[in-house]
Design a protein around this motif. Structure first.
Motif, PDB file in Angstrom:
ATOM      1  N   ASP A   1      26.342  48.719  39.872  1.00 36.15           N
ATOM      2  CA  ASP A   1      27.189  48.210  40.955  1.00 36.15           C
ATOM      3  C   ASP A   1      27.092  46.693  41.055  1.00 36.15           C
ATOM      4  N   PHE A   2      25.891  46.167  40.896  1.00 36.42           N
ATOM      5  CA  PHE A   2      25.688  44.719  40.949  1.00 36.42           C
ATOM      6  C   PHE A   2      26.464  44.039  39.822  1.00 36.42           C
ATOM      7  N   PHE A   3      26.341  44.577  38.604  1.00 34.10           N
ATOM      8  CA  PHE A   3      27.034  43.975  37.474  1.00 34.10           C
ATOM      9  C   PHE A   3      28.548  44.100  37.609  1.00 34.10           C
ATOM     10  N   LEU A   4      29.037  45.191  38.174  1.00 36.23           N
ATOM     11  CA  LEU A   4      30.476  45.344  38.366  1.00 36.23           C
ATOM     12  C   LEU A   4      30.998  44.271  39.318  1.00 36.23           C
ATOM     13  N   GLY A   5      30.236  43.950  40.348  1.00 31.34           N
ATOM     14  CA  GLY A   5      30.621  42.859  41.248  1.00 31.34           C
ATOM     15  C   GLY A   5      30.653  41.527  40.519  1.00 31.34           C
ATOM     16  N   SER A   6      29.677  41.283  39.663  1.00 32.07           N
ATOM     17  CA  SER A   6      29.636  40.053  38.872  1.00 32.07           C
ATOM     18  C   SER A   6      30.823  39.980  37.928  1.00 32.07           C
ATOM     19  N   ILE A   7      31.164  41.116  37.338  1.00 36.64           N
ATOM     20  CA  ILE A   7      32.295  41.166  36.408  1.00 36.64           C
ATOM     21  C   ILE A   7      33.590  40.845  37.146  1.00 36.64           C
ATOM     22  N   LYS A   8      33.742  41.335  38.354  1.00 36.53           N
ATOM     23  CA  LYS A   8      34.953  41.055  39.123  1.00 36.53           C
ATOM     24  C   LYS A   8      35.090  39.558  39.393  1.00 36.53           C
ATOM     25  N   ILE A   9      34.003  38.910  39.742  1.00 30.68           N
ATOM     26  CA  ILE A   9      34.038  37.462  39.961  1.00 30.68           C
ATOM     27  C   ILE A   9      34.387  36.753  38.657  1.00 30.68           C
ATOM     28  N   HIS A  10      33.806  37.211  37.566  1.00 24.95           N
ATOM     29  CA  HIS A  10      34.082  36.638  36.250  1.00 24.95           C
ATOM     30  C   HIS A  10      35.569  36.787  35.902  1.00 24.95           C
ATOM     31  N   ILE A  11      36.131  37.954  36.156  1.00 30.59           N
ATOM     32  CA  ILE A  11      37.550  38.196  35.879  1.00 30.59           C
ATOM     33  C   ILE A  11      38.420  37.259  36.707  1.00 30.59           C
ATOM     34  N   LEU A  12      38.132  37.144  37.997  1.00 31.33           N
ATOM     35  CA  LEU A  12      38.921  36.254  38.851  1.00 31.33           C
ATOM     36  C   LEU A  12      38.819  34.813  38.372  1.00 31.33           C
ATOM     37  N   TYR A  13      37.632  34.398  37.956  1.00 32.86           N
ATOM     38  CA  TYR A  13      37.465  33.034  37.447  1.00 32.86           C
ATOM     39  C   TYR A  13      38.393  32.788  36.256  1.00 32.86           C
ATOM     40  N   HIS A  14      38.361  33.682  35.277  1.00 31.38           N
ATOM     41  CA  HIS A  14      39.182  33.489  34.077  1.00 31.38           C
ATOM     42  C   HIS A  14      40.671  33.592  34.390  1.00 31.38           C
ATOM     43  N   ALA A  15      41.042  34.441  35.341  1.00 29.87           N
ATOM     44  CA  ALA A  15      42.447  34.569  35.724  1.00 29.87           C
ATOM     45  C   ALA A  15      42.946  33.324  36.441  1.00 29.87           C
ATOM     46  N   GLU A  16      42.032  32.565  37.002  1.00 29.66           N
ATOM     47  CA  GLU A  16      42.411  31.298  37.630  1.00 29.66           C
ATOM     48  C   GLU A  16      42.642  30.223  36.566  1.00 29.66           C
ATOM     49  N   VAL A  17      41.882  30.289  35.483  1.00 28.64           N
ATOM     50  CA  VAL A  17      41.972  29.290  34.414  1.00 28.64           C
ATOM     51  C   VAL A  17      43.239  29.475  33.582  1.00 28.64           C
ATOM     52  N   GLU A  18      43.551  30.741  33.241  1.00 34.07           N
ATOM     53  CA  GLU A  18      44.705  31.033  32.391  1.00 34.07           C
ATOM     54  C   GLU A  18      45.041  32.520  32.506  1.00 34.07           C
ATOM     55  N   PRO A  19      46.243  32.916  32.076  1.00 31.68           N
ATOM     56  CA  PRO A  19      46.559  34.354  32.073  1.00 31.68           C
ATOM     57  C   PRO A  19      45.576  35.103  31.158  1.00 31.68           C
ATOM     58  N   ILE A  20      45.155  36.273  31.605  1.00 32.22           N
ATOM     59  CA  ILE A  20      44.160  37.053  30.869  1.00 32.22           C
ATOM     60  C   ILE A  20      44.728  38.437  30.561  1.00 32.22           C
ATOM     61  N   TYR A  21      44.112  39.101  29.577  1.00 38.80           N
ATOM     62  CA  TYR A  21      44.480  40.477  29.247  1.00 38.80           C
ATOM     63  C   TYR A  21      43.213  41.201  28.812  1.00 38.80           C
ATOM     64  N   GLY A  22      43.274  42.531  28.786  1.00 34.26           N
ATOM     65  CA  GLY A  22      42.098  43.364  28.592  1.00 34.26           C
ATOM     66  C   GLY A  22      41.252  43.044  27.373  1.00 34.26           C
ATOM     67  N   ALA A  23      41.866  43.001  26.175  1.00 32.70           N
ATOM     68  CA  ALA A  23      41.083  42.776  24.949  1.00 32.70           C
ATOM     69  C   ALA A  23      40.371  41.421  24.992  1.00 32.70           C
ATOM     70  N   TYR A  24      41.052  40.405  25.502  1.00 32.19           N
ATOM     71  CA  TYR A  24      40.427  39.084  25.642  1.00 32.19           C
ATOM     72  C   TYR A  24      39.205  39.172  26.562  1.00 32.19           C
ATOM     73  N   LEU A  25      39.382  39.850  27.687  1.00 36.19           N
ATOM     74  CA  LEU A  25      38.276  39.968  28.646  1.00 36.19           C
ATOM     75  C   LEU A  25      37.091  40.729  28.060  1.00 36.19           C
ATOM     76  N   MET A  26      37.358  41.750  27.285  1.00 36.48           N
ATOM     77  CA  MET A  26      36.258  42.516  26.672  1.00 36.48           C
ATOM     78  C   MET A  26      35.410  41.581  25.803  1.00 36.48           C
ATOM     79  N   GLU A  27      36.077  40.746  24.996  1.00 31.75           N
ATOM     80  CA  GLU A  27      35.355  39.796  24.144  1.00 31.75           C
ATOM     81  C   GLU A  27      34.626  38.746  24.976  1.00 31.75           C
ATOM     82  N   GLU A  28      35.302  38.204  25.954  1.00 33.98           N
ATOM     83  CA  GLU A  28      34.713  37.165  26.806  1.00 33.98           C
ATOM     84  C   GLU A  28      33.487  37.688  27.544  1.00 33.98           C
ATOM     85  N   LEU A  29      33.606  38.848  28.144  1.00 32.98           N
ATOM     86  CA  LEU A  29      32.482  39.424  28.882  1.00 32.98           C
ATOM     87  C   LEU A  29      31.338  39.782  27.940  1.00 32.98           C
ATOM     88  N   ALA A  30      31.650  40.271  26.751  1.00 32.77           N
ATOM     89  CA  ALA A  30      30.611  40.592  25.764  1.00 32.77           C
ATOM     90  C   ALA A  30      29.845  39.335  25.367  1.00 32.77           C
TER      91      ALA A  30
END
Length: 106
Positions: free
Chosen positions: A4-33
């Motif tokens: 649950d803690f990591f899922l919250g961190s991932i959500k913040i990470h997703i919002l951060y990247h979505a603010e920088v540029e348009p994002i999509y699933g495969a990109y996010l999988m690589e970025e988060l990895a």
């Protein structure tokens, strides 16, 4: 509980990247990895859907190499939530890591 803690961190990470540029699933999988998150498509895509359904991400589709790709960008509400999340992360890090810094000086 740690999940649950990591899922919250991932959500913040997703919002951060979505603010920088348009994002999509495969990109996010690589970025988060690249940051040590081992997230499956079965976790990522429902998370993106939830963020979209809650008004934090906008979604649009484009055809790329003959396949439809869903892109996400941050909304104004998403920016507000991201800023609150950043503040909470900052405060948590300062408090939790303060003991580590203090103990190094002793």
């Amino acid at each position: 509980m740690l999940r649950d803690f990591f899922l919250g961190s991932i959500k913040i990470h997703i919002l951060y990247h979505a603010e920088v540029e348009p994002i999509y699933g495969a990109y996010l999988m690589e970025e988060l990895a690249s940051h040590g998150y081992d997230i499956s498509p079965g976790t990522l895509y429902p998370t993106l859907k939830s963020l979209h359904d809650n008004g934090l991400l906008n979604k649009y589709e484009e055809t790329v190499k003959g396949k439809v790709r869903k892109y996400y960008t941050i909304t104004e509400e998403g920016k507000r939530v991201l800023e609150e999340g950043k503040q909470q992360v900052r405060e948590l890090a300062l408090e939790v890591l303060e003991d580590d810094w203090r103990n190094k000086d002793e």
